[in-house]
Scaffold this active site. Structure first.
Site, PDB file in Angstrom:
ATOM      1  CG  HIS A 168      -2.146  -0.746   1.151  1.00  6.75           C
ATOM      2  ND1 HIS A 168      -2.716  -1.380   2.242  1.00  6.75           N
ATOM      3  CD2 HIS A 168      -2.965  -1.024   0.106  1.00  6.75           C
ATOM      4  CE1 HIS A 168      -3.818  -2.004   1.869  1.00  6.75           C
ATOM      5  NE2 HIS A 168      -3.995  -1.801   0.566  1.00  6.75           N
ATOM      6  CB  CYS A 264      -2.516   0.312   8.585  1.00  6.22           C
ATOM      7  SG  CYS A 264      -1.413   0.120   7.177  1.00  6.22           S
TER       8      CYS A 264
END
Length: 703
Positions: A168, A264
């Site tokens: 990511h 996250c």
């Protein structure tokens, strides 16, 4: 606490590593401590509450990764773009996040079901300009960026991730207040790093060392001048403080096991709209058509791999499979790239695979620019390959003549007749028009023959099945084709190195020339020198060819031969006057087989026939190769590469060398008709002449 900042979190009630969908999860399935995870999450929650208002989305049983709320979606103002998770293991989270956004007054946008986008994990706002940095490569698809730009009316800057550890964008890139960024450059491709460096001044870029990067230092939460993050090194902490930021560090080791850290575990839900909206077109998309033996020849896989490797994204829109062995298949593929520049790089290589636009309305004329300096093409000129090429000029497709690799396409017009020709850069003349870019170009990759094996490469005395027999089999095929070409009045070119003579292959090559199987010889000074040395003195590089031992004073033999031939004025004169009485060059002269010897910096002499002007030698090579049906490349890598570059597709090429690396290099230069044979070239020529003799005897008996 900053009242304006609101952050969404989800308690880790059901958190665990239940599956593997990223490299960090490998080896950590069910190895996370629930109690420790709760403790670490609460510590993070407490720190964030000091700087922002924390909102909670209720956790749902069966969805352990809901704790990573960064992937819930992307928020700007009161708009929320819901995530479309790549892996089925997380797709069940989507309804819960959608409900939360709707309940809290957000206008929810949903991407197509088959278009992955993983929210703020792959989309981060630049704190200086308000533009959106958007990642792709592992989880989110590049095509999602166009929707985001349109829905949020924002400039999107696409970054390609290339290290699976940083799957990511928020694992390796953290925009900070004031236009700063904390990032790990090796996680990105060259284009993306260049874009970052172009948009963010060097003094505002904080480069994270690898030890901190793998501890997810970039996966941080920034509120004002405070950066909330996992534990980092003293070195990185010093770098961050030097830029005017404070750090609040907290251990998040249990979440690292699942591939996440502070960022996250959070989603900022109060992203203000900065400045005037100005959506861009972040994605250049085109639809290509591929046709041929797409599966068994590997064309479709090659195209998809090429697109991904060059920083693009692809989606197969439709695929029509040939039902029988002889049938070809076809496919339409949407190709997307983060910029026109990247798209042109991708398209130029797809054209080499035979890709064309799928519909007439997409086809435009080729772009032409005028040559302003002799021997200099315009910028971004199209570089040719070996495959038959056509260019579209004034609505009509024009076949390019003199096809070869690494040239430009020059367009000329005479009395209304348009012609296109491959030209070397040095041959371009002022006023000529040259094709630039990749529009209006197509190549023909169709082959009548269905591939029967992945690689036509054979080894002698290799491991496994007896490679000696494999070489004999390929020699039988080559002999059959040589016989066929001779019967049909075709043309065979041999490019040979001195190893042919050193290994005892000279007599066999001489036989091929004498019997009419060879119609042109290309090589360097050395093959002619050592061939004539053997003819006159019985040695090659001073080694007795019968006994295989050096002879006294043999190191001077080749120089004596050179000197004598120079006295005669040419190889032909030396043959006619009886100095050369046998050998390769003797047969060339007697059989009127043209040859070209291209000189080099290391040549002794050279021979009077050796062309020391490299440009003239290249031109002569190119002329002699016209109309060729087959090229035998015999143990001379550099001359063979040159010949390969000048030879269009459709010409059979046989590369023979004892070094597998040389064979692979020459066999992989783009020709689908290329055969590589890893063996001693002298042995190969011996087997080849023996097989041709058998064929001739069988033909005589039949008659």
């Amino acid at each position: 606490m900053t009242d304006q900042t609101r952050i969404l979190m989800c308690s880790p009630d059901h958190y665990d590593v239940d599956y593997v969908i990223n490299p960090w999860m490998e080896g950590n399935v069910h190895k996370s401590s629930q109690a420790k995870a709760v403790e670490q999450w609460q510590a993070l929650h407490h720190i964030i509450k000091d700087h922002a208002t924390v909102e909670l989305v209720p956790p749902a049983k069966g969805w352990p990764d809901m704790v990573f709320t960064a992937n819930a979606g992307l928020v700007l103002g009161k708009k929320a773009i819901l995530s479309r998770f790549y892996h089925p293991e997380r797709q069940g989270e989507e309804p819960y996040f959608k409900a939360w956004f709707a309940e809290h007054g957000f206008q929810v946008y949903e991407l197509p079901q088959d278009l992955p986008f993983e929210g703020a994990g792959d989309a981060l706002f630049d704190r200086g300009t308000g533009a959106l940095w958007a990642g792709y490569g592992f989880r989110s698809e590049l095509d999602s960026h166009a929707y985001i730009a349109q829905w949020l009316d924002i400039e999107v800057l696409s970054l390609r991730l290339i290290d699976p550890r940083f799957y990511h964008l928020d694992t390796c890139f953290c925009p900070l207040d004031g236009g700063y960024v904390l990032y790990y450059p090796p996680a990105f491709d060259t284009y993306s790093n260049a874009l970052i460096e172009k948009r963010i001044p060097e003094e505002k870029r904080i480069v994270v060392p690898e030890p901190d990067a793998v501890n997810f230092a970039c996966n941080a939460v920034n509120v004002g001048d405070v950066i909330i993050m996992n534990k980092i090194s003293a070195e990185l902490e010093k770098m961050i403080h030097a830029k005017g930021f404070k750090t609040r560090q907290t251990s998040l080791t249990e979440f690292l096991k699942a591939g996440g850290a502070a960022k996250c575990l959070t989603l900022k839900t109060t992203e203000p709209i900065q400045g005037e909206p100005h959506a861009n077109q972040p994605v250049d998309s085109r639809i290509i058509h591929l046709e041929g033996h797409l599966l068994d020849a590997g064309i479709l896989n090659a195209a998809l791999d090429l697109i991904a490797e060059q920083g693009g994204s692809a989606k197969v829109l439709n695929f029509n499979l040939g039902l029988e062995r002889k049938n070809t298949s076809s496919a339409n593929v949407r190709v997307s790239a983060p910029s026109t520049l990247v798209m042109e790089d991708i398209m130029s290589q797809l054209i080499e695979l035979g890709a064309v636009n799928t519909s007439d309305e997409d086809v435009t004329d080729a772009e032409l620019e005028v040559v302003r300096y002799v021997g200099v093409a315009p910028d971004d000129f199209y570089v040719t390959n070996i495959y038959p090429t056509e260019v579209r000029v004034r609505g009509q497709w024009i076949k390019v003549s003199h096809q070869r690799m690494d040239g430009a396409i020059a367009i000329t017009e005479n009395n209304g007749q348009i012609s296109a020709r491959c030209r070397l850069l040095r041959d371009l003349q002022v006023g000529e028009k040259v094709v630039v870019g990749v529009d209006g170009i197509r190549t023909n990759h169709k082959s009548n023959a269905r591939p029967t094996q992945e690689k036509k490469e054979f080894s002698f005395m290799g491991a496994g099945v007896s490679s000696e027999r494999r070489v004999e089999l390929v020699v039988e095929q080559i002999a059959w084709e040589l016989q066929k070409i001779r019967e049909q009045g075709g043309k065979v070119v041999v490019t040979a190195g001195p190893v042919v003579i050193h290994t005892g292959g000279g007599q066999h090559l001489s036989s091929l020339i004498r019997q009419g199987y060879v119609h042109t010889l290309l090589g360097g000074n050395a093959i002619a020198v050592h061939d004539m040395e053997q003819s006159v003195l019985g040695t090659s590089l001073g080694v007795d060819m019968n006994k295989g031992v050096p002879v006294r004073g043999g190191h001077r033999h080749h120089l004596k031969v050179i000197n004598t031939v120079r006295r005669y004025g040419s190889i032909a004169n030396a043959v006619e006057q009886g100095f050369i009485t046998k050998g390769v060059m003797y047969e060339c002269v007697k059989k009127n087989v043209p040859f070209c010897l291209a000189g080099s910096i290391r040549d002794d002499g050279p021979l009077p026939d050796t062309e020391m002007d490299l440009i003239k030698a290249q031109t002569e090579y190119s002329r002699l190769l016209e109309g060729t049906n087959m090229v035998l490349m015999l143990s001379t890598m550099l001359h063979s590469i040159g010949v390969g570059n000048m030879t269009p597709a459709g010409v059979k090429m046989v590369c023979v060398d004892i070094n597998p690396a040389v064979v692979t290099k020459l066999s992989d230069r783009g020709s689908v008709e290329s055969t590589g044979v890893v063996t001693d070239v002298g042995l190969f020529l011996s087997l080849l002449t023996q097989q041709l003799d058998r064929l001739n005897k069988e033909a005589a008996v039949t008659v």
